[in-house]
Structures are given as structure tokens and as C-alpha cells.
Design a protein around this motif. Structure first.
Motif, PDB file in Angstrom:
ATOM      1  N   LYS A 157      -2.961 -23.619  -0.931  1.00  0.00           N
ATOM      2  CA  LYS A 157      -3.214 -23.037   0.394  1.00  0.00           C
ATOM      3  C   LYS A 157      -2.398 -21.767   0.641  1.00  0.00           C
ATOM      4  O   LYS A 157      -2.734 -20.978   1.525  1.00  0.00           O
ATOM      5  N   VAL A 158      -1.342 -21.580  -0.129  1.00  0.00           N
ATOM      6  CA  VAL A 158      -0.465 -20.427   0.066  1.00  0.00           C
ATOM      7  C   VAL A 158      -1.098 -19.189  -0.564  1.00  0.00           C
ATOM      8  O   VAL A 158      -1.450 -19.188  -1.741  1.00  0.00           O
ATOM      9  N   LYS A 159      -1.204 -18.127   0.225  1.00  0.00           N
ATOM     10  CA  LYS A 159      -1.847 -16.899  -0.246  1.00  0.00           C
ATOM     11  C   LYS A 159      -0.946 -15.664  -0.200  1.00  0.00           C
ATOM     12  O   LYS A 159      -1.349 -14.585  -0.640  1.00  0.00           O
ATOM     13  N   GLY A 160       0.248 -15.833   0.356  1.00  0.00           N
ATOM     14  CA  GLY A 160       1.120 -14.671   0.442  1.00  0.00           C
ATOM     15  C   GLY A 160       2.558 -15.057   0.729  1.00  0.00           C
ATOM     16  O   GLY A 160       2.861 -16.201   1.084  1.00  0.00           O
ATOM     17  N   ILE A 161       3.446 -14.070   0.552  1.00  0.00           N
ATOM     18  CA  ILE A 161       4.878 -14.241   0.823  1.00  0.00           C
ATOM     19  C   ILE A 161       5.319 -13.107   1.734  1.00  0.00           C
ATOM     20  O   ILE A 161       5.098 -11.931   1.422  1.00  0.00           O
TER      21      ILE A 161
ATOM     22  N   THR B 102       2.622   1.606   2.525  1.00  0.00           N
ATOM     23  CA  THR B 102       1.864   0.957   1.459  1.00  0.00           C
ATOM     24  C   THR B 102       1.350   2.002   0.480  1.00  0.00           C
ATOM     25  O   THR B 102       1.212   3.183   0.821  1.00  0.00           O
ATOM     26  N   ASN B 103       1.055   1.558  -0.732  1.00  0.00           N
ATOM     27  CA  ASN B 103       0.366   2.398  -1.719  1.00  0.00           C
ATOM     28  C   ASN B 103      -1.117   2.071  -1.789  1.00  0.00           C
ATOM     29  O   ASN B 103      -1.838   2.677  -2.589  1.00  0.00           O
ATOM     30  N   ASP B 104      -1.569   1.158  -0.955  1.00  0.00           N
ATOM     31  CA  ASP B 104      -2.963   0.698  -0.928  1.00  0.00           C
ATOM     32  C   ASP B 104      -3.745   1.534   0.088  1.00  0.00           C
ATOM     33  O   ASP B 104      -3.618   1.338   1.297  1.00  0.00           O
ATOM     34  N   SER B 105      -4.546   2.449  -0.387  1.00  0.00           N
ATOM     35  CA  SER B 105      -5.283   3.366   0.495  1.00  0.00           C
ATOM     36  C   SER B 105      -6.273   2.628   1.388  1.00  0.00           C
ATOM     37  O   SER B 105      -6.453   2.983   2.559  1.00  0.00           O
ATOM     38  N   GLU B 106      -6.916   1.619   0.850  1.00  0.00           N
ATOM     39  CA  GLU B 106      -7.895   0.847   1.628  1.00  0.00           C
ATOM     40  C   GLU B 106      -7.197   0.101   2.758  1.00  0.00           C
ATOM     41  O   GLU B 106      -7.689   0.071   3.895  1.00  0.00           O
ATOM     42  N   LEU B 107      -6.050  -0.478   2.467  1.00  0.00           N
ATOM     43  CA  LEU B 107      -5.280  -1.186   3.493  1.00  0.00           C
ATOM     44  C   LEU B 107      -4.818  -0.214   4.574  1.00  0.00           C
ATOM     45  O   LEU B 107      -4.913  -0.505   5.775  1.00  0.00           O
ATOM     46  N   ALA B 108      -4.291   0.931   4.169  1.00  0.00           N
ATOM     47  CA  ALA B 108      -3.794   1.917   5.131  1.00  0.00           C
ATOM     48  C   ALA B 108      -4.905   2.364   6.075  1.00  0.00           C
ATOM     49  O   ALA B 108      -4.689   2.488   7.295  1.00  0.00           O
TER      50      ALA B 108
ATOM     51  N   ILE C 165      -7.067  -9.666   6.322  1.00  0.00           N
ATOM     52  CA  ILE C 165      -8.186 -10.529   6.709  1.00  0.00           C
ATOM     53  C   ILE C 165      -9.475  -9.712   6.776  1.00  0.00           C
ATOM     54  O   ILE C 165     -10.534 -10.132   6.277  1.00  0.00           O
ATOM     55  N   GLU C 166      -9.399  -8.524   7.380  1.00  0.00           N
ATOM     56  CA  GLU C 166     -10.573  -7.641   7.451  1.00  0.00           C
ATOM     57  C   GLU C 166     -11.082  -7.289   6.050  1.00  0.00           C
ATOM     58  O   GLU C 166     -12.292  -7.162   5.831  1.00  0.00           O
ATOM     59  N   LEU C 167     -10.177  -7.130   5.113  1.00  0.00           N
ATOM     60  CA  LEU C 167     -10.543  -6.758   3.744  1.00  0.00           C
ATOM     61  C   LEU C 167     -10.983  -7.951   2.905  1.00  0.00           C
ATOM     62  O   LEU C 167     -11.378  -7.793   1.746  1.00  0.00           O
ATOM     63  N   GLY C 168     -10.866  -9.173   3.457  1.00  0.00           N
ATOM     64  CA  GLY C 168     -11.274 -10.370   2.745  1.00  0.00           C
ATOM     65  C   GLY C 168     -10.252 -10.895   1.768  1.00  0.00           C
ATOM     66  O   GLY C 168     -10.526 -11.818   0.991  1.00  0.00           O
ATOM     67  N   LYS C 169      -9.031 -10.330   1.802  1.00  0.00           N
ATOM     68  CA  LYS C 169      -7.985 -10.807   0.899  1.00  0.00           C
ATOM     69  C   LYS C 169      -7.215 -11.988   1.473  1.00  0.00           C
ATOM     70  O   LYS C 169      -6.483 -12.667   0.749  1.00  0.00           O
ATOM     71  N   LEU C 170      -7.341 -12.205   2.772  1.00  0.00           N
ATOM     72  CA  LEU C 170      -6.823 -13.393   3.442  1.00  0.00           C
ATOM     73  C   LEU C 170      -7.908 -13.936   4.348  1.00  0.00           C
ATOM     74  O   LEU C 170      -8.813 -13.198   4.767  1.00  0.00           O
TER      75      LEU C 170
END
Length: 367
Positions: free
Chosen positions: A127-131, A204-210, A71-76
């Protein structure tokens, strides 16, 4: 009495190392987010084959912080929908709700108990954005199909790997925690990799998320008394990290022993009244628990008690039937409800003897 799980016996194997590590920890004078947390994060990320591990206070926080970070990253965005297994422990659902998102319950595959890819496809809407995928009981979900579905619909995939430390995908040859965009782990004492208290982590492999999760776990702070975002206090305890680092060295060996016990059960239990778990003899299952199904559960557990065999039920009440989630009580989830009414977990741990296993097999074959 054969206990369901003897945690003291599990941890007694490492007692000398614990004492040595505690003395070192005590003498360091550094008790929050110190060298022990850093060491475990490096070692567990290497073990899982990912770039990043962020230690947090528990498994629920691990999942919640993943969603909050997105959510902070704007992906949700708040109120986005996340597909979740209907057949799981309530923490999986709570993580979605606690992040301000909406869970959409998906029925499991009845053979594996894990979320069904075909049912996922039926539930996808704009409306679904993730699993959120749960590797229930220690068996990996069908991540190849699930990730393919996610790519086709531009959905995030998050693993709840709380029960699957060290499980390896047959098709992708990668471990739990490295089969999605991000994964949450619990190190609750009874887990395959268990602390001596509450503990958790995100991989995670996502540096921004980490980096965002590192901020969120520590009051949203990038450096002392500087707060960039609204965070919480959810830091992996320094001492628990030290204990986990010790036990990590033995995790693969313990998982091998769990699979060996499971094979003894699968080959030895021949009673048609007892439905055994689906297993393909690969490393995709680490048997956090060994779950059988029976038609008359009350009769079966009474028999176990008479024969002094420990057991647990994972789980007696499905999430959508819990009072806390009464909003969802009218959902029709017959497969999930049937599973929750018929499952029983038998003893399995790396410190069980073959004699105890055989005693259980003999008793079950006479049920």
C-alpha cells in the motif's frame, strides 16, 4: 536578555534594498505572478541545482500540491500510503492528509532526529507508494540510503526541505531540494531563507510535475479564465518573491555563520547534563535551529529564563499526540515521544555576536 531570534535585526541588514525593491514593485503596477516571482523562481532553481522552481503561498501548500500533482498525473491514487517521519512538525503530516493520502508514521534515528532508513524498510507494504523525508532542524536525512530503498520498491521520494535551505549532501554533492523527486520549501520569516510573511516553493527536475503544480497553484488555469483541472489559489506573493531574491544572495554566508556558531556551542558546552546535536562538521547541516536534549526540561528552561536566555521547543507535542490527529494517538512511538519530551532549541542566527554565544556557553556550563 539574549532573544531566541531577533527577526528585525536579521532583516535590518537588507532594509535599503527592500525599500528600493518595494518602490520598483509599486511602480510596476503588476502585483500577482509578475516578473519578481519569475526572477526568484529562476534564481532559486539555479541555487538548488534543479530545472524547476514553482513559487506557492507557503510551505504546507508546497508539499500538498506535490502530492496532488502526483495524483493528477496518475502516479498516486487517493488513500495510497506515504511513509512520514513521526518526529516532525505537524505540517508534514497535514500535507499528506490534505492531498487525500494516508500517512504511515516512521520512527527517527535518535542521533540525528531524522527519519530512520532502517525503520523505513520495516514499514514498507504494497500500500505504500511514497516517502516524505523531512530534513529536520536543518540537517539532511540519509538520502543516499533512502533513495536506494525507494528505487528498490518503486516509491516516490519527496523532501520537506522547509528547514534546510542550502544544506549540501556529503555523498551526493547536491543541495536540499535536489535530492528527491520533488521538494517543498517554506520561507516563513524565521527560516534560513525567510520572507517578510508567508511564502513557499516547490523544486523538481520533473517538467511534467512542475507544469501540473503551476496549474494547481492558480485555480487549475492554463490561461486567464481557462481552467483545466480543479486547483486552488496558492501563488507566491510578488513582493515576498522580491524580498526573497534579495536575501538569496546572502544565504550561503548566513549558513556559514550559523555553522560557526554551532561549532562554538559544540566545542564550548561541556556540561554532561546537556546532550549536544550530532554533527560531522560538513555542509549537510545549516542549523535552522540548534537543539539540545536534557532530562529535566522544565528545570532547564527555568534556568534559561533566570539567566535571560531565549529558547523555544521544537516541538512540545508529537503529531500523533495532537488532538487534530487523534486517530493516531494509540500508536507506539517511544523514540519520537522521548525526543519531544527532552528537546530545547538554543538561540542561533546569523546576527548573533560571539559575545552572546559565549554568554550562553558559560551559563550552560554552570547549569
Amino acid at each position: 536578555m539574549i532573544p531566541f531570534l531577533d527577526l528585525h535585526k536579521v532583516n535590518a541588514r537588507f532594509e535599503d534594498e527592500y525599500h528600493s525593491k518595494f518602490k520598483s514593485f509599486l511602480n510596476s503596477g503588476y502585483y500577482i505572478l509578475g516578473s519578481e516571482v519569475k526572477s526568484f523562481e529562476v534564481n532559486f532553481s539555479s541555487y538548488c541545482g534543479v530545472k524547476h522552481c514553482v513559487g506557492v503561498a507557503n510551505g504546507l501548500d508546497a508539499l500538498t500540491l506535490i502530492f496532488k500533482a502526483y495524483i493528477e498525473l496518475g502516479k498516486l491514487q487517493q488513500n495510497d500510503e506515504i511513509l512520514v517521519p513521526a518526529n516532525t512538525y505537524i505540517a508534514s503530516i497535514l500535507s499528506v492528509i490534505n492531498a487525500g493520502l494516508k500517512p504511515v508514521f516512521v520512527e527517527p534515528d535518535e542521533a540525528t532526529f531524522n527519519i530512520s532508513p532502517s525503520q523505513i524498510e520495516k514499514q514498507i507494504t504494497p500500500k505504500v507508494k511514497g516517502i516524505l523525508v523531512v530534513h529536520l532542524y536543518g540537517q539532511l536525512a540519509d538520502m543516499t540510503r533512502i533513495n536506494a530503498i525507494a528505487r528498490n520498491h518503486s516509491l516516490l521520494v519527496v523532501e520537506d526541505a522547509a528547514q534546510a535551505h542550502g544544506a549540501i549532501s556529503d555523498s551526493e554533492e547536491r543541495k536540499a531540494g535536489n535530492l528527491s523527486d520533488a521538494a517543498g520549501f517554506s520561507f516563513y520569516p524565521s527560516k534560513n531563507l525567510g520572507a517578510l510573511g508567508d511564502a513557499g516553493a516547490v523544486t523538481t527536475n520533473d517538467s511534467e510535475l512542475a507544469e501540473k503544480i503551476r496549474l494547481l497553484r492558480n485555480y487549475g488555469s492554463s490561461k486567464k479564465y481557462v481552467n483545466d483541472i480543479l486547483g486552488i489559489n496558492s501563488r507566491l506573493d510578488e513582493l515576498q518573491a522580491a524580498f526573497l531574491d534579495i536575501k538569496l544572495k546572502y544565504l550561503d554566508e548566513d549558513n556559514t555563520r550559523r555553522r560557526a556558531i554551532a561549532s562554538l556551542y559544540l566545542n564550548g558546552i561541556t556540561n554532561e547534563k546537556i546532550q549536544l546535536p550530532d554533527y560531522n562538521n560538513s555542509e549537510n547541516h545549516v542549523f535552522h535551529v540548534f537543539v539540545v536534549r536534557v532530562e529535566n526540561r522544565e528545570e532547564f528552561i527555568a534556568y534559561l529564563e533566570r539567566n535571560r536566555i531565549g529558547y523555544l521547543i521544537h516541538y512540545p507535542i508529537p503529531p500523533h499526540k495532537q488532538k487534530a490527529l487523534s486517530t493516531y494517538k494509540t500508536l507506539s512511538l517511544p523514540v519520537t515521544e522521548s525526543i519531544h519530551q527532552t528537546v530545547v532549541s538554543l538561540p542561533i542566527s546569523p546576527v548573533m555576536t560571539n559575545e552572546d554565544v559565549q554568554t550562553i556557553i558559560n551559563a550552560l556550563n554552570h547549569y
